[in-house]
Scaffold this active site. Structure first.
Site, short mmCIF file in Angstrom:
data_model
loop_
_atom_site.label_atom_id
_atom_site.label_comp_id
_atom_site.label_asym_id
_atom_site.label_seq_id
_atom_site.Cartn_x
_atom_site.Cartn_y
_atom_site.Cartn_z
N ASP A 128 44.21 -4.19 -8.23
CA ASP A 128 43.30 -5.38 -8.42
C ASP A 128 41.79 -5.25 -8.05
OD1 ASP A 128 43.64 -8.77 -7.81
OD2 ASP A 128 41.90 -7.80 -6.67
N PHE A 156 43.71 -11.45 -8.38
CA PHE A 156 44.63 -11.22 -9.53
C PHE A 156 45.85 -10.77 -9.32
CE2 PHE A 156 40.01 -10.70 -11.53
CZ PHE A 156 39.99 -11.88 -11.87
N ASP A 157 46.06 -9.88 -8.29
CA ASP A 157 47.45 -9.61 -7.91
C ASP A 157 48.45 -11.01 -7.50
OD1 ASP A 157 47.98 -7.05 -7.89
OD2 ASP A 157 46.89 -6.57 -6.07
N VAL A 158 47.69 -12.03 -6.88
CA VAL A 158 48.27 -13.11 -6.49
C VAL A 158 48.72 -13.88 -7.71
CG1 VAL A 158 48.04 -15.34 -5.21
CG2 VAL A 158 47.38 -13.11 -4.32
N GLY A 161 51.30 -12.64 -9.75
CA GLY A 161 52.51 -12.79 -9.16
C GLY A 161 53.26 -14.50 -9.40
#
Length: 373
Positions: A128, A156-158, A161
């Site tokens: 991220d 951006f990971d979240v 997802g």
């Protein structure tokens, strides 16, 4: 059933959301477990709270994909799965017979979701922080004369997802209608460019490259924390009506009639002339006092809390932010549903807690010895 071959954050967040909404998720971990089990401090009962944040409602099985007997279990899982999710590097599962072509050959109706950092044609590692830097987000975060900063979370990971979960749900609906499985691909960079919304649009549609502005907004003023007589208060005037109410509450109604400040565009162009007029009035009371006055007038405003304050505020508003998954306190799924509410049945699993049960469900023999460290 969701066969979850993902780890760290984007994939596990996606599969937790699906699990909360009723999916049976089997989390496949290598012998050392998901990296986030060991990301400490902070920890609870020796396990990283990072891991606890995104792995409730799942069952864990340890598989060493290089071991033929464990590879057999992985293939059996992929053959039974409704959804197969992974965030290995592009091409990384091919040598184990778990790439999309191999899995869809044994399971034509599978929804196969691949999550990467920079797309299926790139071998760049998908962290991220790298994407925050390379996408342009860090160029927007921080003071105008200071260094760039990362977001306080792996944003951006979240978001990847979330996008992955949306894609999976859409693909499942398509399968219900047509019987067809499909391959979903998400990546952090595409997510970043999409979710930076107006900032990226400023460039692609307006040929303007945005720069760091601290807490200021590119297109609105006031829309930032402002100093009061004691502490800062976030003050928002998103339209002309809100600005007029703000000026009335601050007892400076003439400011709203000033042609320099009468419209959104004018206020934005003349923010440095407007700012001291607002600060002069705000200095006469504390942030907490102005919060009461402005809120009563219908002005969007609020204090800057720490995380504890945010959780406590949600509690005061009746949002019941903390729920227990087993014996572990976790944060409530933000979706409210009247007929099928999210569930919180299972605590984040211990490593390989369900390995023998999963093998039995697949009709395979139990492991003859414990997972290697």
């Amino acid at each position: 059933m969701v066969a979850d071959f993902s780890r760290v954050l984007a994939g596990p967040y996606c599969t937790m959301l699906l699990a909360d909404l009723g999916a049976e998720v089997i989390k496949v971990e290598g012998p050392a477990g998901d990296d986030t089990r060991h990301w400490v401090p902070p920890r609870r009962d020796g396990v990283g709270t990072y891991y606890l944040a995104v792995n409730r409602n799942k069952r864990s099985i340890v598989l060493d994909l290089a071991d033929p007997s464990d590879a057999e279990v992985a293939h059996a899982l992929s053959a039974r799965a409704d959804v197969f999710i992974h965030n290995f590097k592009p091409g990384g599962l091919s040598r184990f017979g778990l790439d999309h072509d191999a899995v869809s050959a044994r399971n034509p109706h599978v929804i196969y979701c691949s999550i990467s950092g920079f797309g299926s044609d790139s071998k760049l590692p998908g962290y991220d922080l790298l994407v925050q830097g390379m996408s342009g987000l860090m160029s927007l975060t921080g003071g105008p004369d200071g260094p760039p900063y990362r977001s306080g979370i792996s944003v951006f990971d979240v978001m990847t997802g979330l996008h992955s979960a949306i894609g999976v749900l859409a693909a499942l609906h398509h399968r219900d209608v047509t019987g067809e499985g499909q391959h979903i691909e998400t990546n952090l960079l595409s997510t970043a460019l999409s979710t930076m919304v107006n900032q990226v649009s400023a460039y692609v549609a307006g040929d303007v490259v945005p720069r760091r502005m601290g807490n200021a907004h590119l297109s609105l003023f006031p829309y930032e924390p402002l100093a009061t007589g004691d502490g800062e208060l976030i003050v928002v005037a998103g339209n002309d009506g809100q600005f007029r109410r703000l000026c009335a509450a601050l007892e400076i109604p003439g400011v709203a009639d000033d042609e320099r400040f009468a419209t959104v565009g004018a206020r934005n162009d003349n923010r440095e002339e407007l700012r001291p007029l607002l600060l002069e009035r705000l200095a006469t009371r504390s942030a907490q006092e102005w919060f009461g006055v402005l809120s009563a007038a219908g002005i969007p405003c609020g204090p800057i809390n720490d995380v504890r304050g945010g959780v406590e505020l949600a509690g005061e508003l009746g949002l019941e932010p903390v729920v227990r998954a087993g014996d572990v306190p976790t944060v409530r799924n933000p979706i409210r549903m009247s007929a099928t509410p999210p569930r919180y049945d299972l605590a984040p699993p211990a490593l390989d807690a369900d390995g023998d049960d999963v093998r039995a469900w697949l009709g395979l023999s139990p492991r003859t010895e414990g997972p290697s460290a």
